[in-house]
Scaffold this motif. Structure first.
Motif, PDB file in Angstrom:
ATOM      1  N   VAL A  77      88.213 -50.248  89.963  1.00 54.19           N
ATOM      2  CA  VAL A  77      88.199 -51.765  90.364  1.00 54.19           C
ATOM      3  C   VAL A  77      86.602 -52.185  90.266  1.00 54.19           C
ATOM      4  O   VAL A  77      86.020 -51.978  91.255  1.00 54.19           O
ATOM      5  CB  VAL A  77      88.796 -52.171  91.437  1.00 54.19           C
ATOM      6  N   LEU A 134      90.566 -51.395  81.853  1.00 57.68           N
ATOM      7  CA  LEU A 134      90.689 -51.757  83.476  1.00 57.68           C
ATOM      8  C   LEU A 134      91.332 -50.429  84.230  1.00 57.68           C
ATOM      9  O   LEU A 134      91.181 -50.126  85.314  1.00 57.68           O
ATOM     10  CB  LEU A 134      91.040 -53.031  83.820  1.00 57.68           C
ATOM     11  N   PRO A 135      92.651 -50.028  83.563  1.00 54.06           N
ATOM     12  CA  PRO A 135      93.298 -48.926  84.287  1.00 54.06           C
ATOM     13  C   PRO A 135      92.487 -47.693  84.415  1.00 54.06           C
ATOM     14  O   PRO A 135      93.069 -46.498  85.014  1.00 54.06           O
ATOM     15  CB  PRO A 135      94.670 -48.997  83.382  1.00 54.06           C
ATOM     16  N   LEU A 136      91.581 -47.537  83.544  1.00 56.41           N
ATOM     17  CA  LEU A 136      90.841 -46.139  83.429  1.00 56.41           C
ATOM     18  C   LEU A 136      89.556 -45.965  84.352  1.00 56.41           C
ATOM     19  O   LEU A 136      89.078 -44.948  84.231  1.00 56.41           O
ATOM     20  CB  LEU A 136      90.599 -46.086  82.096  1.00 56.41           C
ATOM     21  N   ALA A 191      88.493 -44.353  76.933  1.00 57.48           N
ATOM     22  CA  ALA A 191      88.775 -45.765  76.628  1.00 57.48           C
ATOM     23  C   ALA A 191      88.480 -46.110  75.506  1.00 57.48           C
ATOM     24  O   ALA A 191      89.072 -47.146  74.879  1.00 57.48           O
ATOM     25  CB  ALA A 191      87.434 -46.419  77.562  1.00 57.48           C
ATOM     26  N   ARG A 219      89.156 -55.400  77.431  1.00 54.98           N
ATOM     27  CA  ARG A 219      88.969 -55.308  78.995  1.00 54.98           C
ATOM     28  C   ARG A 219      90.266 -54.733  79.700  1.00 54.98           C
ATOM     29  O   ARG A 219      90.475 -54.140  80.711  1.00 54.98           O
ATOM     30  CB  ARG A 219      88.473 -56.632  79.676  1.00 54.98           C
ATOM     31  N   ALA A 220      91.665 -55.461  79.229  1.00 59.16           N
ATOM     32  CA  ALA A 220      92.753 -55.277  79.608  1.00 59.16           C
ATOM     33  C   ALA A 220      93.105 -53.764  79.478  1.00 59.16           C
ATOM     34  O   ALA A 220      93.819 -53.131  80.298  1.00 59.16           O
ATOM     35  CB  ALA A 220      93.802 -56.153  79.257  1.00 59.16           C
ATOM     36  N   ILE A 221      92.667 -53.318  78.465  1.00 63.33           N
ATOM     37  CA  ILE A 221      92.931 -51.719  78.237  1.00 63.33           C
ATOM     38  C   ILE A 221      91.984 -50.845  79.223  1.00 63.33           C
ATOM     39  O   ILE A 221      92.663 -49.603  79.569  1.00 63.33           O
ATOM     40  CB  ILE A 221      92.903 -51.418  76.548  1.00 63.33           C
TER      41      ILE A 221
END
Length: 279
Positions: free
Chosen positions: A175, A170-172, A249, A166-168
């Protein structure tokens, strides 16, 4: 449920149900340590009648049928037609309990009064629209002294198999909107006090909540990325994104998993609650 949102039955009879049905063997293998923990706490006995809530593609139902033997019986309920179609095709060994596969919403289905000794669920009870009413309905199906046992997820941040990808991702992606803390969802009972209060309000007694921590073997990095992005809660972040975003992703998650792989395979922790209660 907000306007425009689909129901759980619509969700699990659509693309999500088809996707999980296609990956039944993968899911059974990944969740095997958690299934073992569920049955270690369920106290099934030969001859028991068992209700499996949210049985999915049938792994837990078949395990229950084996545990209670030919003198027992299993009622396996799920809202998903695609998953039940897979379940009905699975072979069941001789000497196990008969299984009745039913497409039903356990929140409101009339299972009968005091008809089973045990009710079990592996991640099938966190999505009820009205949890108190749903558990009261399940309690009605239990015989006096009957036991309910289920697994549910602890907080997201305690589940590395979800939190790491999830942390990987999220920036892609855009929000995501936060989920209502008291609404249906995978982390509905992440706070164990919510489970305790809901079950007490539904009429259950002697509620017990125990932590279960197990490593999940997700496979080689590319396969592991597919598991978490197609079948886990993180799939919701990428499901409706463009192919380019989904590809990026998957590549990013697979690269991170390659750094974490031991002996070529990825293993990440899962954190659950094992909840039990008596009628």
């Amino acid at each position: 449920m907000a306007d425009g949102e689909i129901t759980q039955a619509e969700y699990w009879n659509g693309e999500a149900g088809e996707r999980w049905a296609r990956n039944q063997r993968v899911l059974d293998a990944v969740f095997a340590p958690l299934t073992e923990a569920l049955f270690a706490g369920a106290d099934l006995r030969p001859g028991d009648a068992v209700l499996d809530v949210g049985c999915g593609a049938g792994d837990t139902s078949i395990t229950a049928a084996r545990r209670v033997g030919a003198e027992g019986r299993v009622v396996a309920a799920d809202v998903s037609g695609p998953l039940l179609a897979v379940a009905r095709k699975r072979s069941v060994a001789a000497g196990t309990a008969p299984i009745a596969w039913i497409e039903a919403d356990a929140q409101v289905e009339d299972f009968g009064e005091a008809v089973v000794a045990r009710a079990i669920s592996r991640f099938g009870v966190m999505f009820f629209d009205d949890s108190v009413a749903a558990f009261a309905n399940l309690r009605r199906a239990l015989a006096p002294g009957g036991r309910l046992t289920f697994l549910c997820w602890r907080p997201l941040e305690a589940n590395a198999w979800i939190a790491v990808p999830r942390a990987i991702v999220l920036p892609l992606v855009p929000v995501p909107e936060p989920s209502p803390p008291d609404g249906p969802g995978p982390f509905r009972f992440a706070d164990p006090e919510i489970a305790r209060s809901v079950l007490a309000a539904a009429g259950f007694r002697e509620v017990a909540v125990e932590p279960v921590d197990r490593p999940l073997a997700l496979g080689r990095p590319e396969d592991a990325a597919g598991v978490v992005l197609e079948l886990g809660p993180v799939s919701r972040l990428v499901r409706e994104q463009a192919d380019s975003v989904r590809d990026a992703a998957r590549a990013a998650v697979a690269a991170e998993f390659a750094q974490r792989a031991g002996d070529g395979a990825v293993s990440l922790g899962a954190a659950c609650w094992l909840v039990s209660a008596l009628r």
